[in-house]
Design a protein around this motif. Structure first.
Motif, PDB file in Angstrom:
ATOM      1  N   TRP A  75      -9.174  -3.620   7.489  1.00 25.07           N
ATOM      2  CA  TRP A  75      -7.977  -2.905   7.050  1.00 25.07           C
ATOM      3  C   TRP A  75      -8.048  -2.677   5.536  1.00 25.07           C
ATOM      4  O   TRP A  75      -8.238  -3.607   4.757  1.00 25.07           O
ATOM      5  CB  TRP A  75      -6.734  -3.705   7.396  1.00 25.07           C
ATOM      6  CG  TRP A  75      -5.440  -3.048   6.979  1.00 25.07           C
ATOM      7  CD1 TRP A  75      -4.581  -3.478   6.037  1.00 25.07           C
ATOM      8  CD2 TRP A  75      -4.869  -1.849   7.522  1.00 25.07           C
ATOM      9  NE1 TRP A  75      -3.510  -2.639   5.941  1.00 25.07           N
ATOM     10  CE2 TRP A  75      -3.660  -1.619   6.843  1.00 25.07           C
ATOM     11  CE3 TRP A  75      -5.282  -0.960   8.510  1.00 25.07           C
ATOM     12  CZ2 TRP A  75      -2.850  -0.532   7.123  1.00 25.07           C
ATOM     13  CZ3 TRP A  75      -4.471   0.126   8.789  1.00 25.07           C
ATOM     14  CH2 TRP A  75      -3.269   0.342   8.104  1.00 25.07           C
ATOM     15  N   ARG A  79      -5.552   2.206   6.259  1.00 23.03           N
ATOM     16  CA  ARG A  79      -6.115   2.515   7.575  1.00 23.03           C
ATOM     17  C   ARG A  79      -7.254   1.548   7.862  1.00 23.03           C
ATOM     18  O   ARG A  79      -7.715   0.812   6.974  1.00 23.03           O
ATOM     19  CB  ARG A  79      -6.629   3.960   7.626  1.00 23.03           C
ATOM     20  CG  ARG A  79      -7.709   4.280   6.625  1.00 23.03           C
ATOM     21  CD  ARG A  79      -7.999   5.773   6.582  1.00 23.03           C
ATOM     22  NE  ARG A  79      -9.057   6.105   5.632  1.00 23.03           N
ATOM     23  CZ  ARG A  79     -10.362   6.158   5.926  1.00 23.03           C
ATOM     24  NH1 ARG A  79     -10.748   5.901   7.178  1.00 23.03           N
ATOM     25  NH2 ARG A  79     -11.252   6.460   5.006  1.00 23.03           N
ATOM     26  N   TRP A  80      -7.729   1.573   9.090  1.00 28.02           N
ATOM     27  CA  TRP A  80      -8.847   0.739   9.501  1.00 28.02           C
ATOM     28  C   TRP A  80     -10.153   1.455   9.177  1.00 28.02           C
ATOM     29  O   TRP A  80     -10.366   2.593   9.610  1.00 28.02           O
ATOM     30  CB  TRP A  80      -8.785   0.412  10.987  1.00 28.02           C
ATOM     31  CG  TRP A  80      -7.711  -0.579  11.320  1.00 28.02           C
ATOM     32  CD1 TRP A  80      -6.480  -0.317  11.823  1.00 28.02           C
ATOM     33  CD2 TRP A  80      -7.792  -1.988  11.154  1.00 28.02           C
ATOM     34  NE1 TRP A  80      -5.756  -1.468  11.974  1.00 28.02           N
ATOM     35  CE2 TRP A  80      -6.549  -2.532  11.578  1.00 28.02           C
ATOM     36  CE3 TRP A  80      -8.771  -2.861  10.703  1.00 28.02           C
ATOM     37  CZ2 TRP A  80      -6.280  -3.889  11.552  1.00 28.02           C
ATOM     38  CZ3 TRP A  80      -8.501  -4.220  10.680  1.00 28.02           C
ATOM     39  CH2 TRP A  80      -7.269  -4.726  11.098  1.00 28.02           C
ATOM     40  N   SER A 107      -8.304  -8.347   6.450  1.00 30.55           N
ATOM     41  CA  SER A 107      -8.043  -8.372   7.887  1.00 30.55           C
ATOM     42  C   SER A 107      -9.168  -7.649   8.616  1.00 30.55           C
ATOM     43  O   SER A 107      -9.551  -6.536   8.234  1.00 30.55           O
ATOM     44  CB  SER A 107      -6.696  -7.701   8.192  1.00 30.55           C
ATOM     45  OG  SER A 107      -5.635  -8.402   7.574  1.00 30.55           O
ATOM     46  N   VAL A 125      -6.269  -9.247  15.407  1.00 36.82           N
ATOM     47  CA  VAL A 125      -6.664  -9.220  14.001  1.00 36.82           C
ATOM     48  C   VAL A 125      -6.944 -10.648  13.527  1.00 36.82           C
ATOM     49  O   VAL A 125      -6.187 -11.578  13.825  1.00 36.82           O
ATOM     50  CB  VAL A 125      -5.555  -8.581  13.145  1.00 36.82           C
ATOM     51  CG1 VAL A 125      -5.921  -8.647  11.672  1.00 36.82           C
ATOM     52  CG2 VAL A 125      -5.329  -7.142  13.578  1.00 36.82           C
TER      53      VAL A 125
END
Length: 664
Positions: A75, A79-80, A107, A125
């Motif tokens: 993360w 955004r991822w 994360s 997560v």
């Protein structure tokens, strides 16, 4: 009967239909388990890696064939981000690796993309705290005449100012806490310790602090020899006393209620401890001379109540380091009154959990005060009218638990860092959100406000402003807003910043106050329909308070709400509303802040006017050493205001703004 036979025949055909369905799924590449939802397990190790270390992310994807793609993601705050792709092996197992690139909480998750009739699945997560590496150096300096007292100094790499350190001594094969200290400017620490005669092993531990790893220094062996016998050539010779002045020698532990009578001389021939629950009263006129030993207070010490009591060494010409000084231990209390201390390494040392009051003077000492506990040392004569170092050039003061402003010879300055040409051009909108950042927050020097985080309003301050904005915008979506920083120096606080003295710091405070007063007057003059929300954090809160005191009536009338976060100039009888949450249980501070407004403000009065006090909310953590100084206060409480607290305070300010908007 016909219906019953038909039902029985249909039930008999069910096993065959189910068997056919299973065969069809197998031929299609899906087993019975594949028809159910796939799951992903995930494990991350280590969970607290150092910067640059490898982080292993492993797990299992159930109900999946070999060589299924697994994407590792992190993360970014928005955004991822996909970091790498691996494939499953036997029984759906996978392992991916990534580097711990920078300190902070990161994360991670993995995602298995959709393939054919298989749906995409995502793991839970997992969070990793990436830590900066650290190390602790240690050196021991022994004062020539302080035979049982050692000074331990060193450097903690990557440590912030105020971070804790713990001095430990090895006793019976185990490490035991011996003293506590704090990291000062330049990541350096300085801790004093009274050791027994003989050989001792000591070390310094720097516990983990935020995203800095814990570290332990090498072990150092210190040998303490017995002090020479009184009267030998190595022992400072006490000055001859008049026959009318009785003299006595003292060492060991004091219990019960003990008084050293007026007019006497007391020589400390060994370490003296005032036991917990005991009270030592030193009457006016007593001279306490130490032959190189500390006076440690676990109970209560009272001295200099109406006249002067003297604490010094046995030397005829006391020099810094002749004796360790007075040390107040955890839960101990010393009221030194008008006492004079000289010839000490540190005249008064207060450890965390201890407390002291002092209105006297210090001379010929390496340091005047070192306080990780609470020490009310206002009006002390530090040997210079400029105040103690680091405020001025007098005896040094260290630690965040010391109240020293004002001191003997103190003169409020008049300088200001504010320049009229620096005033921002505020647009005429419905609500002007104004933020004053705290000490040392960006921007500093010639840095641009536009390049600083949150436009130079400061991190906690912006959280409060955002809470106010969200509350008003949700209730009145058509409301127009602008965010404006208070343009002032926000100089560092002298005990935490060696480059800043009192004239520089007070000029920064006055500059902030001048900027606040000018901004409110400008908005009131050019934008009569605009409402101002003023929020300040730490030094910024003191600047906001002082600015409102010196503002004119029109400028104050334009202010719809004021938020003061951790205000160092607060007082117990302040007129504003003390805003309470589950984090802040006290309604009124016991002592107040470390920088009284009378020490820097231009206005004769230091109280908020009633018209604006009614619209002011102040948030101060109980035990915050900056805004709620006291025996149980700590600097850590000044740094742990949560994002939710600031948003909630902002929401309360937003409701005040809505009240003003509703009146229009």
């Amino acid at each position: 009967m016909a219906r019953s036979q038909h039902t029985t025949a249909r039930a008999a055909r069910r096993p065959a239909l189910l068997a056919g369905l299973v065969v069809a799924l197998v031929l299609a590449g899906l087993g019975p388990a594949d028809a159910a939802s796939r799951r992903v397990s995930l494990t991350v190790a280590p969970t607290t890696p150092l910067v640059g270390a490898s982080v292993s992310v492993s797990g299992t994807v159930t109900s999946t064939p070999r060589r299924t793609k697994v994407v590792l993601q992190r993360w970014s705050g928005r955004r991822w981000l996909s970091l790498s792709t691996v494939r499953t092996g036997t029984r759906g197992r996978f392992t991916a690796r990534t580097a711990a690139a920078s300190p902070g909480r990161w994360s991670y998750r993995v995602r298995v993309p959709a393939a054919g009739k298989r749906k995409a699945v995502t793991s839970g997560v997992r969070r990793v705290d990436v830590l900066r590496g650290s190390s602790v150096s240690l050196s021991v300096e022994r004062r020539s005449a302080a035979w049982t007292f050692v000074q331990v100094r060193g450097l903690v790499r990557n440590a912030r100012t105020g971070a804790p350190v713990r001095l430990e001594r090895r006793v019976a094969g185990a490490w035991r806490r011996a003293a506590d200290g704090r990291v000062g400017a330049g990541s350096r620490y300085d801790v004093g310790l009274e050791l027994p005669v003989g050989t001792s092993s000591v070390r310094v531990v720097a516990p983990r602090d935020a995203y800095r790893a814990a570290a332990v220094s090498p072990t150092v062996t210190v040998t303490v020899v017995p002090p020479p016998a009184t009267g030998s050539s190595a022992t400072p010779t006490p000055p001859a006393q008049p026959a009318a002045e009785p003299s006595r020698t003292v060492s060991g532990t004091i219990t019960g209620q003990v008084t050293w009578a007026a007019g006497s001389t007391v020589v400390l021939t060994g370490p003296v401890d005032v036991a917990a629950g005991a009270t030592l009263t030193v009457e006016d006129g007593v001279v306490v001379r130490s032959a190189g030993h500390a006076l440690t207070v676990h109970g209560t010490l009272r001295a200099g109540r109406s006249g002067t009591t003297t604490f010094t060494s046995t030397s005829t010409a006391p020099r810094a380091g002749d004796w360790p000084g007075i040390r107040v231990a955890r839960r101990g209390h010393a009221d030194l009154g008008r006492s004079h201390v000289s010839g000490a390494d540190t005249a008064l040392r207060v450890v965390r959990g201890g407390s002291a009051q002092w209105r006297g003077s210090v001379a010929a000492s390496a340091a005047g005060l070192d306080s990780d506990g609470f020490a009310d040392a206002r009006h002390v004569d530090w040997g210079s009218p400029t105040g103690p170092a680091a405020f001025g050039t007098g005896a040094a003061v260290r630690g965040y638990g010391a109240l020293v402003v004002p001191w003997q010879g103190f003169t409020p300055g008049t300088g200001s860092t504010w320049l009229a040409e620096d005033a921002p051009q505020v647009p005429c909108v419905d609500v002007v959100l104004v933020g004053a950042r705290g000490s040392g927050e960006a921007p500093q020097g010639s840095d641009a406000y536009e390049d600083a985080a949150f436009g130079g309003t400061g991190v906690p301050t912006f959280g409060v402003l955002h809470g106010a904005y969200s509350t008003v915008q949700e209730a009145r979506p058509a409301t127009s807003f602008t965010v404006v920083p208070v343009r002032y120096a926000a100089a560092g606080y002298p005990p935490a910043d060696d480059s800043v003295d009192w004239p520089t710091f007070s000029a920064s405070l006055r500059g902030g106050a001048d900027a606040v007063a000018a901004l409110t007057a400008d908005v009131a003059r050019r934008c009569p329909d605009s409402l101002v929300v003023l929020v300040g954090a730490s030094q910024g809160a003191a600047a906001v308070r002082a600015g409102l005191v010196q503002a004119d009536g029109a400028g104050r009338d334009a202010v719809a709400a004021v938020g003061l976060l951790a205000d160092p100039s607060t007082v117990p009888d302040a007129r504003e509303t003390i805003w309470s949450t589950s984090w802040t249980t006290r309604s009124v501070p016991k002592v107040g802040g470390v920088v009284p407004m009378s020490s820097f403000a231009r206005a004769a009065t230091t109280d908020l006017p009633d018209d604006v006090a009614a619209r002011t909310l102040a948030l101060c953590h109980e035990g915050d050493a900056v805004c709620d100084a006291g025996p149980d206060a700590s600097i850590e409480r000044h740094a742990d205001y949560s994002a939710q607290e600031t948003l909630d305070l902002g929401a309360a300010l937003g409701r005040l703004v809505l009240d003003r908007l509703g009146d229009r």
